[in-house]
Design a protein around this motif. Structure first.
Motif, mmCIF file in Angstrom:
data_model
loop_
_atom_site.group_PDB
_atom_site.id
_atom_site.type_symbol
_atom_site.label_atom_id
_atom_site.label_comp_id
_atom_site.label_asym_id
_atom_site.label_seq_id
_atom_site.Cartn_x
_atom_site.Cartn_y
_atom_site.Cartn_z
ATOM 1 N N TRP A 34 17.107 44.723 39.581
ATOM 2 C CA TRP A 34 16.589 43.683 38.303
ATOM 3 C C TRP A 34 15.428 43.940 37.460
ATOM 4 O O TRP A 34 14.473 44.143 37.614
ATOM 5 C CB TRP A 34 16.173 41.905 39.302
ATOM 6 C CG TRP A 34 17.327 41.332 39.147
ATOM 7 C CD1 TRP A 34 17.353 40.988 40.215
ATOM 8 C CD2 TRP A 34 18.226 40.931 38.566
ATOM 9 N NE1 TRP A 34 18.694 40.806 40.671
ATOM 10 C CE2 TRP A 34 19.287 40.553 39.531
ATOM 11 C CE3 TRP A 34 19.122 40.526 37.585
ATOM 12 C CZ2 TRP A 34 20.260 39.345 38.878
ATOM 13 C CZ3 TRP A 34 19.942 39.995 37.015
ATOM 14 C CH2 TRP A 34 20.894 39.187 37.827
ATOM 15 N N TYR A 35 15.810 44.133 36.698
ATOM 16 C CA TYR A 35 15.053 44.744 35.395
ATOM 17 C C TYR A 35 15.079 43.622 34.457
ATOM 18 O O TYR A 35 15.886 42.628 33.600
ATOM 19 C CB TYR A 35 15.940 45.781 34.079
ATOM 20 C CG TYR A 35 15.350 47.286 35.279
ATOM 21 C CD1 TYR A 35 15.786 47.959 35.916
ATOM 22 C CD2 TYR A 35 14.510 48.173 34.889
ATOM 23 C CE1 TYR A 35 16.174 49.034 37.108
ATOM 24 C CE2 TYR A 35 13.696 49.321 35.723
ATOM 25 C CZ TYR A 35 15.144 49.604 36.750
ATOM 26 O OH TYR A 35 14.629 50.790 37.697
ATOM 27 N N LYS A 36 13.811 43.740 33.427
ATOM 28 C CA LYS A 36 14.175 42.878 31.526
ATOM 29 C C LYS A 36 13.405 43.787 30.893
ATOM 30 O O LYS A 36 12.623 45.378 30.891
ATOM 31 C CB LYS A 36 13.004 41.827 32.191
ATOM 32 C CG LYS A 36 12.507 40.365 30.953
ATOM 33 C CD LYS A 36 11.601 40.101 31.435
ATOM 34 C CE LYS A 36 10.859 38.921 30.044
ATOM 35 N NZ LYS A 36 9.863 38.425 29.828
ATOM 36 N N LEU A 46 11.914 44.262 37.666
ATOM 37 C CA LEU A 46 11.165 43.271 37.980
ATOM 38 C C LEU A 46 11.472 43.076 39.616
ATOM 39 O O LEU A 46 10.077 42.875 39.507
ATOM 40 C CB LEU A 46 11.542 41.753 37.347
ATOM 41 C CG LEU A 46 12.079 42.159 36.032
ATOM 42 C CD1 LEU A 46 12.692 40.544 35.958
ATOM 43 C CD2 LEU A 46 10.396 41.311 36.037
ATOM 44 N N ILE A 47 12.210 42.944 40.010
ATOM 45 C CA ILE A 47 12.157 43.026 41.628
ATOM 46 C C ILE A 47 12.948 44.474 42.542
ATOM 47 O O ILE A 47 13.865 43.966 41.613
ATOM 48 C CB ILE A 47 13.265 41.344 41.809
ATOM 49 C CG1 ILE A 47 11.821 40.754 41.838
ATOM 50 C CG2 ILE A 47 13.408 41.748 43.379
ATOM 51 C CD1 ILE A 47 12.550 39.495 42.100
ATOM 52 N N ASN A 58 8.737 37.550 43.596
ATOM 53 C CA ASN A 58 7.050 38.570 42.453
ATOM 54 C C ASN A 58 6.771 37.265 41.357
ATOM 55 O O ASN A 58 7.752 36.836 40.183
ATOM 56 C CB ASN A 58 8.399 39.752 41.588
ATOM 57 C CG ASN A 58 7.120 40.008 41.018
ATOM 58 O OD1 ASN A 58 5.795 39.568 40.705
ATOM 59 N ND2 ASN A 58 7.498 41.350 39.888
ATOM 60 N N LEU A 61 9.691 34.465 39.923
ATOM 61 C CA LEU A 61 10.807 35.152 39.789
ATOM 62 C C LEU A 61 10.916 35.253 41.483
ATOM 63 O O LEU A 61 10.249 36.329 42.250
ATOM 64 C CB LEU A 61 11.114 36.498 39.356
ATOM 65 C CG LEU A 61 11.067 36.614 38.084
ATOM 66 C CD1 LEU A 61 9.782 36.120 37.309
ATOM 67 C CD2 LEU A 61 11.019 38.350 37.270
ATOM 68 N N LEU A 74 18.969 36.172 40.008
ATOM 69 C CA LEU A 74 17.577 36.001 39.758
ATOM 70 C C LEU A 74 17.284 34.642 39.564
ATOM 71 O O LEU A 74 18.227 34.010 38.697
ATOM 72 C CB LEU A 74 17.747 36.983 38.664
ATOM 73 C CG LEU A 74 15.566 37.189 38.512
ATOM 74 C CD1 LEU A 74 14.934 37.868 39.358
ATOM 75 C CD2 LEU A 74 16.052 38.008 36.686
ATOM 76 N N ILE A 76 14.771 32.014 37.882
ATOM 77 C CA ILE A 76 13.435 32.072 37.086
ATOM 78 C C ILE A 76 12.400 30.923 37.620
ATOM 79 O O ILE A 76 13.477 29.202 36.462
ATOM 80 C CB ILE A 76 13.287 32.294 35.755
ATOM 81 C CG1 ILE A 76 13.527 33.760 36.074
ATOM 82 C CG2 ILE A 76 11.480 32.669 35.436
ATOM 83 C CD1 ILE A 76 13.456 34.019 34.107
ATOM 84 N N ASP A 83 8.587 34.205 29.272
ATOM 85 C CA ASP A 83 10.014 34.792 30.092
ATOM 86 C C ASP A 83 11.364 35.405 28.845
ATOM 87 O O ASP A 83 12.166 35.602 29.336
ATOM 88 C CB ASP A 83 10.751 33.808 30.771
ATOM 89 C CG ASP A 83 9.288 33.510 31.381
ATOM 90 O OD1 ASP A 83 9.533 31.918 32.033
ATOM 91 O OD2 ASP A 83 8.904 34.196 31.758
ATOM 92 N N TYR A 87 17.075 40.407 30.950
ATOM 93 C CA TYR A 87 17.787 40.638 32.436
ATOM 94 C C TYR A 87 19.120 41.186 32.363
ATOM 95 O O TYR A 87 19.658 40.930 32.247
ATOM 96 C CB TYR A 87 17.594 39.418 33.149
ATOM 97 C CG TYR A 87 15.885 38.335 32.703
ATOM 98 C CD1 TYR A 87 15.568 37.718 31.408
ATOM 99 C CD2 TYR A 87 15.355 38.456 33.426
ATOM 100 C CE1 TYR A 87 14.669 37.286 31.061
ATOM 101 C CE2 TYR A 87 13.795 38.060 33.244
ATOM 102 C CZ TYR A 87 13.642 37.192 32.814
ATOM 103 O OH TYR A 87 12.455 37.010 31.521
#
Lengths: 112, 112
Positions: A34-36, A46-47, A58, A61, A74, A76, A83, A87
């Motif tokens: 998972w990217y942001k 991110l994870i 994380n 998250l 995912l 949050i 935030d 994503y």
């Protein structure tokens, strides 16, 4: 080829709300990432998830590797203004880890 | 202490011109990539180099020519630019066999 579909496509929430998004694949993945992406910047990891059923956190998250290996989620909790962003889920292709396929993205907007 | 740096950040040029984008990483990674992000934010891999050797070449027009003088640098040269080349181009790096990519902040190319 492999496709990763994310939903929802966009979300408008108020600060403090919890957020859930998911990513589904037409084929099995052995790794889920998972990217942001913040505006004007590149995606940031991110994870990373490496095992079916794995649940990893994380901070606020939490991400899960689906049991079928065809999906990931995912969450949050207690969203804050920073935030905001897009994503992306991602996974390595059949070629290997060097060719990541990215999802279609979920754009998160926080309403003041 | 920037990890993956790209130059320029913005590039505005006319159709038919030739332009280059440079990328450098100081993470000690052996693999570098170019990704293209279109107006709908969809991220798609273009090329990947491992230790200066091309390992991934997606169906990209041959007007695009990557060059890797050493494993810390991967440049992208584009000949005869077309309107459809307008996008954000991201450089990334990773260590072979390890999925998570580290992205630069992108080069926004606008062809007029």
């Amino acid at each position: 080829g492999q496709q990763l579909n994310q939903s929802p496509q966009s979300m408008f929430i108020q600060e403090g709300e919890d957020v859930s998004m998911n990513c589904t694949s037409s084929s099995i993945f052995n790794t889920w990432l998972w990217y942001k992406q913040d505006p004007g910047e590149g995606p940031v990891l991110l994870i990373a998830l490496y095992k079916a059923g794995e649940l990893t956190s994380n901070g606020r998250l939490t991400a899960q590797f689906g049991i079928t290996r065809k999906d990931s989620f995912l969450n949050i909790s207690a969203s804050i203004p920073s935030d905001v962003g897009i994503y992306f889920c991602a996974g390595p292709s059949n070629f290997g880890n060097e060719k990541l396929t990215f999802g279609t993205g979920t754009r998160l907007t926080i309403i003041p | 202490d920037t990890a993956v740096s790209q130059t320029p950040k913005y590039l505005v040029t006319q159709m038919g011109n030739d332009k280059s984008i440079k990328c450098e990483q100081n993470l000690g990674h052996d693999t570098m990539y170019w990704y293209k992000q279109d107006s709908k934010k969809f991220l798609k891999i273009m090329f990947s180099y491992n230790n200066k050797e091309l390992i991934i070449n997606e169906t990209v027009p041959n007007r695009f020519s990557p060059k890797s003088p050493d494993k810390a640098h991967l440049n992208l040269h584009i000949n005869s630019l077309e309107l459809g080349d307008s996008a954000v181009y991201f450089c990334a790096s990773s260590q072979m066999g390890s999925s998570p990519l580290h992205f630069g902040n992108g080069t926004r190319l606008t062809v007029t």
